[in-house]
Design an enzyme around this catalytic site. Structure first.
Site, PDB file in Angstrom:
ATOM      1  N   ASP A   1      -1.034  -7.186   7.521  1.00 49.79           N
ATOM      2  CA  ASP A   1      -2.060  -6.186   7.221  1.00 49.79           C
ATOM      3  C   ASP A   1      -3.211  -6.946   6.574  1.00 49.79           C
ATOM      4  OD1 ASP A   1      -3.706  -4.281   6.020  1.00 49.79           O
ATOM      5  OD2 ASP A   1      -2.050  -2.927   5.552  1.00 49.79           O
TER       6      ASP A   1
ATOM      7  N   TYR B   1       0.861  -1.187   0.000  1.00 51.23           N
ATOM      8  CA  TYR B   1       0.000   0.000   0.000  1.00 51.23           C
ATOM      9  C   TYR B   1       0.906   1.249   0.000  1.00 51.23           C
ATOM     10  CZ  TYR B   1      -3.172   3.576   1.751  1.00 51.23           C
ATOM     11  OH  TYR B   1      -3.888   4.729   1.906  1.00 51.23           O
TER      12      TYR B   1
END
Ligand SMILES: *Cc1c(COP(=O)(O)O)cnc(C)c1O
Length: 387
Positions: free
Chosen positions: A169, A97
């Site tokens: 994550d 990300y």
């Protein structure tokens, strides 16, 4: 109880004095020590009754020992990074990300923490990247935006062998589809802004830890750093989470339908969806409960992108994911704009790549929208040439 029941009943039967079905929002920042004794709540940064119910819930959903609610996904990651010191090294997923990449490379690097970006599908490459000062692995699975799936069981086996922490994550899969702590991870984090909130109206991050010692260390960090979630947002997030199971089922079914539709489309070169990669498919069938609601695809030529985005009527061109509304993102200029162009190209985030967060609308409306936007963009770009 099964996860659907746990989700629907977040906060229910918790407000025992009033019987309130939903747990109330406690705005007080200070709490009386009645008769000189703490009720367990002293000051809102340390703990808050509304936030506490959320933290207890996410810990249960992720099958961990303690939960922590933070003001954003990035705040959750920054809080966790407080576990590390100058000179420490972490191994990280390659197409991370963009915001996490920016935090690591432009903030934490200055504090002397180093990161190596590795294709975590290659266990041998991961082992080779381990240095004496390596402390942890930080994993996104499936990755963003290329949907590379990591074999968490194999990775945590390696982490344990080298006494590293595994941090996952889990934003894309959510606890409904995947429980990394059960597969040997030590810490799970979420951008709860995405699927857990589910309605594009609350910014939040969550952390779940396994083991008492680690839980106490993170509790200390949350209290010391203070990037905690407000009582209002804690309430909103719990309201969203109650329908997570229903939403994920529809997100997945729609994503699968669109992935197959795009795969057959002549203007689409490649579709990134875990089902289409035999290895990802095998791992998820063993370790998760589906492929999730995200996919990416490459159009034939970069010049199709702009007209395609302009023709969309149902999809919204916007930079987030996980909400009930379908969103389309152009990683090169949006989520991954802070990743240098050469690195983007190297990891495959090229100028022809589009990412889709498939919502819960009717599949035929979504399919028709993509079909008409692709057709119109073809006419705009090639129209004069083909006639
Ligand atoms: C959005 C996102 C983040 C950051 O979370 P915020 O809530 O926006 O701070 C971290 N990881 C992933 C995978 C994300 O999608």
């Amino acid at each position: 109880m099964r996860i659907e029941t746990k989700l629907a009943q977040i906060g229910t039967k918790k407000a025992r004095t009033t019987g309130s079905i939903n747990f109330p929002i406690y705005l007080a920042t200070a709490y009386e020590h009645i008769g000189g004794v703490s009720t367990g709540y002293d000051y809102a940064r340390s703990s808050n009754p509304t936030r506490h119910i959320l933290e207890e819930s996410i810990a249960m959903l992720e099958k961990g020992d303690a939960g922590f609610a933070c003001s954003s996904g990035m705040a959750a990651i920054q809080t966790i990074m407080g576990l590390f010191s100058q000179g420490d090294h972490l191994i990280v997923s390659m197409d991370l990300y963009g915001g996490t990449y920016r935090l690591f490379e432009q903030v934490l690097n200055r504090y002397g923490i180093q990161f190596s970006y590795v294709d975590l599908r290659d266990i041998k490459a991961v082992e080779e990247a381990i240095q004496p000062q390596t402390k942890a692995l930080f994993i996104e699975t499936p990755t963003n935006p290329l949907m590379h799936v990591t074999d968490l069981q194999a990775i945590t086996r390696l982490s344990k062998q080298y006494q590293l922490w595994t941090i996952v994550d889990n934003t894309f899969m959510t606890p409904y589809l995947l429980n990394p702590l059960e597969l040997g991870a030590n810490i799970v984090i979420h951008s709860a802004t995405k699927y857990l909130g589910g309605h594009n109206d609350v910014l939040a991050g969550l952390i779940v830890t396994k083991g008492d010692e680690l839980s106490e260390r993170v509790r200390f960090l949350q209290q010391s750093i203070g990037a905690t979630l407000s009582p209002m947002d804690s309430y909103l997030l719990m309201r969203g989470m109650k329908t997570l199971a229903l939403r994920m089922e529809r997100h997945q079914a729609n994503a699968q339908g669109l992935a197959h539709f795009l795969k057959e489309h002549p203007l689409v070169d490649e579709v990134f969806f875990p089902e289409f990669d035999p290895n990802s498919k095998r791992i998820l069938s063993e370790q998760a409960k589906g492929y999730g609601g995200m996919l990416s695809f490459r159009v034939k030529e970069a010049k199709l992108v702009q007209p395609f985005l302009e023709q969309l009527q149902v999809f919204t061109f916007a930079e987030s994911l996980g909400g009930v509304e379908s969103l389309l993102t152009y990683p090169a200029t949006q989520t991954h704009a802070d990743v240098p162009a050469d690195i983007r190209q190297k990891v495959g985030v090229c100028d022809r790549l589009l990412r889709v967060s498939v919502g819960v609308e009717h599949i035929e409306d979504l399919e028709q929208d993509l079909a008409q936007a692709l057709q119109r963009s073809e006419e705009i770009v090639y129209g004069s040439e083909s006639k």
